[in-house]
Write an enzyme that holds these catalytic residues in place. Structure first.
Site, PDB file in Angstrom:
ATOM      1  N   GLY A 159      50.725  23.777  44.107  1.00 32.60           N
ATOM      2  CA  GLY A 159      51.007  24.612  42.978  1.00 32.60           C
ATOM      3  C   GLY A 159      49.686  25.224  42.295  1.00 32.60           C
ATOM      4  N   PRO A 160      49.989  25.988  41.340  1.00 33.39           N
ATOM      5  CA  PRO A 160      48.794  26.473  40.737  1.00 33.39           C
ATOM      6  C   PRO A 160      48.062  25.601  39.779  1.00 33.39           C
ATOM      7  CG  PRO A 160      50.639  27.790  40.175  1.00 33.39           C
ATOM      8  CD  PRO A 160      51.327  26.422  40.868  1.00 33.39           C
ATOM      9  N   PRO A 161      46.792  25.996  39.624  1.00 30.15           N
ATOM     10  CA  PRO A 161      45.940  24.851  38.466  1.00 30.15           C
ATOM     11  C   PRO A 161      46.768  24.523  37.254  1.00 30.15           C
ATOM     12  CG  PRO A 161      44.634  26.592  39.724  1.00 30.15           C
ATOM     13  CD  PRO A 161      46.207  27.016  39.796  1.00 30.15           C
ATOM     14  N   HIS A 205      49.406  52.549  23.186  1.00 30.96           N
ATOM     15  CA  HIS A 205      50.352  51.411  23.636  1.00 30.96           C
ATOM     16  C   HIS A 205      51.712  50.832  23.084  1.00 30.96           C
ATOM     17  CE1 HIS A 205      47.461  51.044  26.827  1.00 30.96           C
ATOM     18  NE2 HIS A 205      46.444  50.450  26.108  1.00 30.96           N
ATOM     19  N   THR A 252      48.183  16.256  39.645  1.00 33.18           N
ATOM     20  CA  THR A 252      47.530  14.965  39.310  1.00 33.18           C
ATOM     21  C   THR A 252      48.484  13.981  38.759  1.00 33.18           C
ATOM     22  OG1 THR A 252      45.346  15.993  39.905  1.00 33.18           O
ATOM     23  CG2 THR A 252      45.341  13.690  38.863  1.00 33.18           C
ATOM     24  N   HIS A 305      44.158  54.674  20.658  1.00 37.88           N
ATOM     25  CA  HIS A 305      44.303  53.947  21.805  1.00 37.88           C
ATOM     26  C   HIS A 305      45.451  52.671  21.832  1.00 37.88           C
ATOM     27  CE1 HIS A 305      42.889  52.600  25.991  1.00 37.88           C
ATOM     28  NE2 HIS A 305      43.704  51.529  25.528  1.00 37.88           N
ATOM     29  N   GLU A 306      45.208  51.677  20.773  1.00 35.74           N
ATOM     30  CA  GLU A 306      46.277  50.748  20.899  1.00 35.74           C
ATOM     31  C   GLU A 306      47.575  51.112  20.219  1.00 35.74           C
ATOM     32  OE1 GLU A 306      45.629  48.082  21.883  1.00 35.74           O
ATOM     33  OE2 GLU A 306      43.484  48.420  22.390  1.00 35.74           O
TER      34      GLU A 306
END
Length: 615
Positions: A197-199, A423, A204, A419-420
């Protein structure tokens, strides 16, 4: 090794002292009297000396008769004859002084050896610490840390968000508790269980929970600790580890970062690493050589299964592979339920709302989120961790640390604001786009001069072509707003262009979404959990195909830019109003964004759920 060196030095010192003591004892046993030279001359005049031996600077002899003290022999240092006569004429008692030659000779041999030995030990320790050689006497010993039953307090109750993985591992726990009962029908437990799996997803922690639930010894070691400079050392450590575990069975052997040890072996004669390969061969032999019915189970974890040797993954070795993936929304709520009680949380904080904003977070990320929120609440002097602290912690993790000291010129601030806002408006106007959570022109992180955060409302695992095109439109809306307002382009959209190009290329080469190239894939996808691009496979295509791919990617990106420009041109007044407000306040929250959305006069849409951040 240091303790053994100290013991050896004390052995040498004790031997020297023993030699000196034996010498004195031998002299005493010979009833030898040490006299002055003047006493020797007087005895010589009195005719009491029978024989004399001249030994360099010493005179040794025998009396004709024992003295009153019982001495039969004598010894005295020699003195110059002329000086002796002159001293005798003046009736002066004199004696020679002899240095202990034995002690001097012994020390002349021992001390240099001790000095060179100490220097050698110092240099060797420095090399051992740098190269990982360890002590010479224990170089083949396993470095596994052994945790006994009472040291492991982790149980399955402490692991949340990975219910499927826990279900798989409960079977291992039952087997370790009672191997005979579990195998009554002839079944055997898996020899090896590989957690993939991913970190940060809790691999563990799951292994420790298995040991805690089973109440058995837990041998924990990292895969890199087997690999040494000397060939054969890693294999010896593998043997020693399994020998120790067999003696304490039932037990669990846990190898973290298995890819450091089990990387695919090289082709003979074309390089390779003999030490790693011998260590891997020994591990394969040990997996074949033990019977799992004896109560020994091997657990391992990796986030790079694509580079493991195929021989390691075949049935009979690592029989079972358990995926420990990033949690879904319900899993994130459960994980927050584990970590939030560890801090003082204010009333009204909703774990489900926090989980909705953290799509893609791993268990470690969520634990860090709770800690960051507690630190922020402590920093502002609050009595408890509030919802605003969690929101700020999410922004710190996703977008980076605020840099209010970074001063931008007014022209740069205006460019960043448009710019923002580009978005944000594209996301508000785009059907099915993720809801916008926050817009800011305060620099964050390493290179971001502003950011727009979109929050998902649910987990998604599939995206349609229309949704991908909408995502591209939002990504390129910042650049489109700059061009629409100022008539020129800036470097601020570099990250947006990279993300948009990557999505467009995936649409063409992986998802078969270009009609000219057809329903075919032009890349081989490898499983990876590190967020890295797939490695090159060596596939070759014709020049015409490569040109067609490049053309299709360019057309998809260009179409998205045109759509973004059209949307912003349609709502030009709202764009300018929002940018002005952003310049004035620097940050727009949910209420401000709701006002902008109302100004667009759009019907409410059911939002999609793929998290995104643009800057």
């Amino acid at each position: 090794m240091q303790r053994q060196t100290q013991i050896h030095i004390w052995y040498v010192i004790a031997a020297v002292l023993a030699v000196i003591w034996l010498r004195d004892l031998w002299v005493a046993s010979q009833r030898v009297e040490e006299i002055s030279y003047s006493a020797f001359e007087q005895a010589l005049k009195d005719d009491r000396i029978e024989s004399v031996e001249v030994d360099g600077a010493m005179l040794r002899g025998t009396y004709r008769k024992p003295t009153a003290e019982g001495a039969e022999r004598f010894v005295t240092p020699r003195v110059d004859i002329d000086l002796a006569r002159e001293l005798a004429d003046h009736k002066v008692e004199f004696r020679g002084v002899a240095n202990s030659g034995l002690l001097r000779d012994v020390l002349s041999w021992v001390l240099p050896a001790l000095v060179f030995f100490a220097i050698w030990m110092f240099v060797f320790r420095r090399m051992a610490g740098r190269d990982g050689l360890g002590g010479m006497m224990a170089i083949g010993k396993s470095k596994a840390r052994v945790y006994v039953e009472t040291e492991i307090k982790v149980t399955f109750e402490d692991v949340a968000g990975v219910d499927e993985a826990k279900t798989e591992l409960r079977e291992i726990v039952e087997f370790l508790k009672d191997p005979q009962r579990y195998g009554r029908l002839g079944a055997r437990a898996p020899k090896g269980v590989l957690l993939v799996g991913p970190p940060g997803t809790g691999k563990t922690l799951l292994a420790r929970a298995v040991a805690g639930e089973a109440n058995v010894p837990f041998f924990s070691i990292n895969g890199s600790e087997f690999v040494e400079m000397f060939v054969g050392v890693g294999a010896a450590r593998v043997r020693d580890l399994f020998d120790q575990a067999r003696q304490r069975a039932p037990a669990i052997i846990f190898i973290d970062e298995l890819d450091a040890l089990g990387r695919v072996r090289g082709v003979p004669g074309i390089g390779g690493h003999d030490e790693k390969e011998q260590t891997l061969n020994q591990l394969l032999a040990e997996l074949d050589g033990f019977d799992s019915r004896g109560g020994l189970v091997l657990l391992a974890a990796t986030n790079r299964p694509e580079i493991l040797d195929p021989a390691l993954l075949r049935a009979g070795r690592f029989d079972r592979q358990v995926l420990v993936d990033r949690p879904d929304k319900a899993g994130r709520v459960a994980i927050l339920g584990v970590h939030m009680p560890k801090v003082r949380v204010a009333a009204g904080v909703d774990a489900a709302q926090i989980a909705a904003l953290t799509a893609g977070f791993s268990g470690a990320d969520l634990a860090n989120l709770v800690n960051e929120a507690a630190l922020l609440a402590t920093r502002r002097g609050a009595d408890a961790v509030g919802a605003q602290d969690f929101m700020e912690a999410i922004e710190r993790i996703v977008a980076g640390l605020e840099k209010r000291n970074r001063r931008l010129s007014e022209a740069e601030r205006k460019i960043v604001a448009f710019h923002e806002m580009g978005h944000a408006l594209a996301a508000l106007a785009q059907p099915g786009a993720d809801p916008v959570h926050k817009v800011s022109i305060i620099p964050r992180g390493i290179g971001s001069l502003g950011y727009t955060i979109q929050r998902p409302t649910e987990d998604r695992f599939l995206m349609t072509q229309q949704e991908l095109e909408g995502k591209l439109t939002v990504l390129l809306a910042g650049r489109a707003a700059e061009y629409l307002q100022f008539g020129e382009l800036s470097t601020g959209a570099a990250d947006d262009l990279a993300k948009a190009t990557e999505i467009a290329r995936s649409m063409v080469t992986r998802y078969g979404m270009d009609p000219k190239l057809g329903h075919a894939t032009y890349t081989t996808e490898h499983p990876t959990f590190l967020g890295m691009p797939p490695a090159a496979t060596g596939d070759t295509f014709s020049d015409e195909t490569v040109a067609a791919i490049d053309t299709a990617v360019r057309q998809i990106v260009a179409a998205a830019f045109d759509r973004a420009t059209a949307v912003l041109a349609r709502y030009r007044a709202v764009l300018e109003k929002g940018a002005a407000r952003l310049l004035d306040r620097e940050t727009l929250d949910q209420s401000d964004l709701d006002e902008l959305r109302a100004a667009l006069n759009l019907p409410k849409e059911a939002p999609a759920a793929h998290a995104a951040k643009t800057g």
